[in-house]
Design an enzyme around this catalytic site. Structure first.
Site, short mmCIF file in Angstrom:
data_model
loop_
_atom_site.label_atom_id
_atom_site.label_comp_id
_atom_site.label_asym_id
_atom_site.label_seq_id
_atom_site.Cartn_x
_atom_site.Cartn_y
_atom_site.Cartn_z
N ASP A 122 15.43 -2.58 5.75
CA ASP A 122 16.78 -2.50 4.72
C ASP A 122 17.99 -1.74 4.86
OD1 ASP A 122 14.21 -4.53 4.25
OD2 ASP A 122 14.29 -3.09 2.18
N ASP A 226 2.12 -3.51 4.67
CA ASP A 226 1.47 -4.96 4.14
C ASP A 226 2.20 -5.18 2.42
OD1 ASP A 226 0.06 -7.37 3.38
OD2 ASP A 226 -1.61 -6.82 4.66
N ASN A 227 2.73 -6.13 2.80
CA ASN A 227 3.76 -6.16 1.19
C ASN A 227 2.83 -8.09 0.68
OD1 ASN A 227 5.49 -4.52 1.33
ND2 ASN A 227 6.68 -5.91 3.10
N ASP A 232 8.39 -7.01 -5.78
CA ASP A 232 9.34 -6.15 -7.05
C ASP A 232 10.90 -7.12 -6.48
OD1 ASP A 232 9.77 -6.06 -4.25
OD2 ASP A 232 9.82 -4.33 -4.04
#
Length: 803
Positions: A122, A226-227, A232
């Site tokens: 990011d 693993d998201n 969020d």
């Protein structure tokens, strides 16, 4: 060598938002040990010294907390991985930055940490001029620094690297042809593991073919970050469903798998419990069919274990009891602007522990009352608020029919601390399931609402008469939908009234949000029956406004190739988009109340038998503001006739009632077409009032005559310039003042939904300029001032909003 071969499976605290507290992490380590997980990665994005201020070393106090956490993890048999994210502003060619990076990681290593991660996710993939001159590419810069740090730390057995292209959708032009990934695979030292999230940032499934392609390019098996349960990116979504979409056989293609779960700690019991089941099912020694991983079976087992945890009397944030008498931990959050003294939120990782047990909104802590004192105050305030809106000593016990009524009575009031039932917990999980799919209860809710709105012509007020069996089917599905909405309201009540304050803190905003959306949807479905107009209406509502019903849900809009944040809101957002005003986000998204109430509310259309109670309510409010009783004794109906009478008599289909366990406690009134309404008032209502209150010498009280005059003035004309854009009106004369302001918003939203469904393109409301509370209330709902002193009252402020 054993560490290099071990499959790493556990938790990564890597979300954006307030990091977990120290107490929460200790509970996490207990869970992980119990369920066979072995790795914890520390990398919360909002820890200043993890990301933004990565160059700064930890203070002695922070060192002590970090050392304690490392020792705690190791005592549980867990691998503690410390992650650092220098990518936002590091100068790769700077020897100074490299020295600061080494210093920071050496400090953590000296505290006992033996595993590390360097994260470049990011960030902007461009280089400064100095780096462009020193390195052939962005990937070369990252690899050079990472290899140098890895060697500096003595080549630890667990060292992770997160690339900037960390999933297939971020690779350019593709995974197999990405120059960036090819450089990582060729130049990164072979014992450094590379982090990967799958085909997407949040991958619905992980496939063997996809992982084999990545493994080939990286020249090593990836480690999955693993998201699946990360939330969020959406403040209205929570994921309580099981670990799913990853077959245990994937283990042979992976270095490990770390789950980055919900920001809310208490929401992660089921995700991590089922992750442990998945890990055990993938071991070679448990290849028996009985041990094959089944998400539904794993969910059932996790639910069974969570029930005991849910009903424990736990403090918010998993705080220990070492607090002062007010419920505060001794230290407080530091907000100094001095860079050298600015703390890492790693200490704040007692962030939750440093907040008072209440409120839910950590930005607005209460001054001094304890939790118990505040809850008593809130309960008393709620009680007095309701009493102030009712005749003294006379609130009816049962709810009027047509609302939640007998069902609510059988359940009883929700004021005390009780136990969540397993059926309620299963409902809660189904309503907050997974990012790419809804649970069974949520699917049922959306399917029924979609069918009811599509077929509401069967019960329209002026459509063709439908076949009785079709009408009966509509009513049957409506009844099922309303029952599920009532279960959602009861779930909210039980969560607030439960003994587990830790669960209340973390889950309340989501349960509360869905409760409010369900209240609007429930009121709308009740209103559809016999009130919605078909194509032949004067405003041509149905044919012209069919777009008011969203044609698809968020899940449909996303499709299989989109990230879950493409359409926000989860189930609440999907229900919202199926309503006429679903695109008006400001009506549905607002912060939860500072102090939650477990009172059970219901919003429904007005029935004629509500008139007596509503008249008594507004009469009592008038008496309290005027401080007298004579006019009401002479003519007890005159206040109700002025404030409510015209709408209840001539526009009852646009009146909505708010009720709680004690009965009616508020209402809002609406007028679809003000022009035609004014003509009907002049033709029938005003003459009826003159007949009802004739002057008889001196026997009529002068205050009463003033009110009769005001009744006539209330129906005065509005300028065409106003009515052209805002043909409809809302009246808030009986809008209640409650601890949970969102209930009043929900009540008004239900009315706006009905007005929009029957063709209104805009509404207005007239408020006195001195009524600041009501002005603020309407402004937050998107109403803007459009007229001042040009309507019924010379001093009135007219606020309007388009629908």
């Amino acid at each position: 060598m054993e560490e290099k071969r071990r499959f790493l499976c556990g938790v990564v605290e890597g979300f954006y938002g307030r990091p977990w507290s120290m107490d929460q992490r200790k509970v996490l380590f207990q869970w992980m040990q119990l369920w066979g997980l072995n790795t914890y990665l520390y990398g919360p994005k909002d820890d200043l010294k993890h990301r933004l201020l990565w160059r700064e070393v930890y203070s002695p106090e922070e060192e002590g907390q970090l050392r304690t956490l490392i020792v705690e993890a190791q005592s549980r048999g867990l691998q503690f991985v410390y992650a650092l994210s220098p990518g936002q502003d590091i100068v790769f060619s700077s020897s100074c930055d490299l020295a600061l990076l080494k210093r920071k990681l050496r400090q953590v290593a000296d505290l006992g940490c033996q595993a590390f991660a360097i994260l470049f996710d990011d960030i902007d993939a461009s280089m400064c001029q100095a780096d462009s001159e020193a390195f052939a590419s962005f990937a070369h810069a990252q690899v050079t620094v990472t290899n140098e740090v890895y060697r500096f730390l003595g080549e630890p057995p667990v060292f992770l690297f997160c690339p900037t292209e960390y999933c297939s959708s971020l690779c350019s032009p593709s995974v197999s042809k990405s120059p960036y990934l090819q450089t990582i695979g060729e130049d990164l030292l072979p014992d450094i593991s590379v982090i990967w999230t799958g085909s997407k940032v949040i991958s619905r499934k992980l496939s063997v073919d996809g992982l084999a392609e990545v493994e080939s390019v990286l020249q090593r098996p990836p480690l999955i970050w693993d998201n699946l349960h990360a939330n969020d990116y959406d403040s209205r979504r929570l994921f309580l469903g099981p670990f799913k979409g990853r077959e245990p056989e994937l283990r042979s293609h992976l270095r490990g798998l770390l789950l980055n779960p919900n920001c809310e700690f208490e929401a992660n019991y089921i995700p991590l419990h089922t992750l442990g089941s998945w890990l055990r099912a993938g071991k070679e020694e448990t290849k028996d069919e009985e041990f094959e991983y089944c998400p539904d079976r794993a969910l059932t087992a996790a639910l069974h274990d969570w029930m005991e945890e849910l009903n424990q009397p736990l403090l918010a944030g998993r705080q220990n009891i070492r607090t002062d008498q007010r419920g505060y931990v001794q230290t407080s959050r530091c907000k100094t602007s001095d860079r050298s003294e600015r703390p890492s939120t790693f200490i704040g990782t007692s962030a939750v522990a440093k907040l008072p047990v209440f409120p839910l909104n950590s930005c607005s802590p209460p001054s001094s009352p304890t939790l118990e004192e505040r809850e008593r105050q809130v309960g008393e305030k709620t009680r007095l608020s309701h009493l102030s809106q009712q005749p003294l000593g006379s609130r009816p016990g049962p709810l009027p029919s047509g609302g939640q009524g007998q069902k609510a009575q059988s359940r009883g009031m929700c004021g005390g601390k009780g136990l969540l039932s397993e059926s309620q917990v299963r409902l809660m999980v189904g309503l907050h399931y997974l990012p790419h799919e809804h649970g069974p209860s949520a699917q049922k809710l959306l399917q029924d609402l979609t069918w009811l709105r599509t077929n509401c012509h069967l019960v329209s007020t002026n459509g063709k008469k439908a076949q009785p069996q079709k009408v009966e089917e509509w009513h049957g599905r409506a009844s099922r939908f309303l029952s599920l909405c009532e279960d959602i309201a009861q779930l909210h009540c039980s969560v607030v009234g439960g003994a587990n304050r830790a669960v209340l803190y973390d889950l309340y905003p989501y349960v509360w949000d869905l409760r409010n959306t369900a209240l609007v949807a429930k009121a709308f479905v009740c209103w559809l029956d016999g009130r919605v107009q078909s194509d032949s209406s004067a405003l041509g509502s149905w044919k012209n406004c069919f777009h008011w019903c969203g044609k698809t849900t968020g899940a449909d809009l996303m499709g299989g190739d989109s990230e879950p944040w493409v359409f926000k809101g989860g189930l609440s957002g999907d229900v919202q988009m199926l309503l006429p005003i679903g695109s008006c986000n400001e009506l549905f998204t607002h912060p939860p109340p500072l102090f939650p109430t477990s009172r059970l509310y219901n919003v429904r259309p007005y029935h004629s038998k509500d008139k007596v109670e509503l008249y008594r309510m507004v009469r009592q409010l008038h008496l309290r503001t005027q401080g007298g009783q004579e006019s009401s004794i002479a003519h007890p109906d005159v206040i109700g006739d002025r404030c409510l009478g015209p709408c209840l008599a001539l526009s009852p289909e646009y009146s909505f009632i708010l009720e709680d366990e004690l009965g009616v406690c508020g209402c809002v009134l609406g007028i679809l077409d003000v022009r035609s309404f004014a003509k009907r008032c002049q033709a029938s209502w005003i003459p009826a009032m003159r007949d009802k209150y004739p002057p008889k010498g001196n026997s009529t009280h002068p205050n009463t005559q003033d009110l009769i005059r005001l009744i006539e003035e209330d129906q005065g004309e509005y300028p065409d310039s106003l009515l052209h854009h805002f043909p409809s009106q809302v009246r808030l004369d009986a809008l209640p003042e409650l601890v949970d302001v969102s209930v009043s918003r929900t009540l008004l939203t239900a009315l706006l939904t009905a007005l929009k469904a029957n063709g209104s393109q805009g509404v207005f409301c007239e408020v006195q300029p001195t009524d600041r509370q009501r002005l603020e209330f309407l402004t937050k709902l998107g109403f803007l001032e459009i007229l001042r002193g040009e309507a019924r009252s010379r001093e009135g402020v007219v606020l309007g909003r388009l629908l």
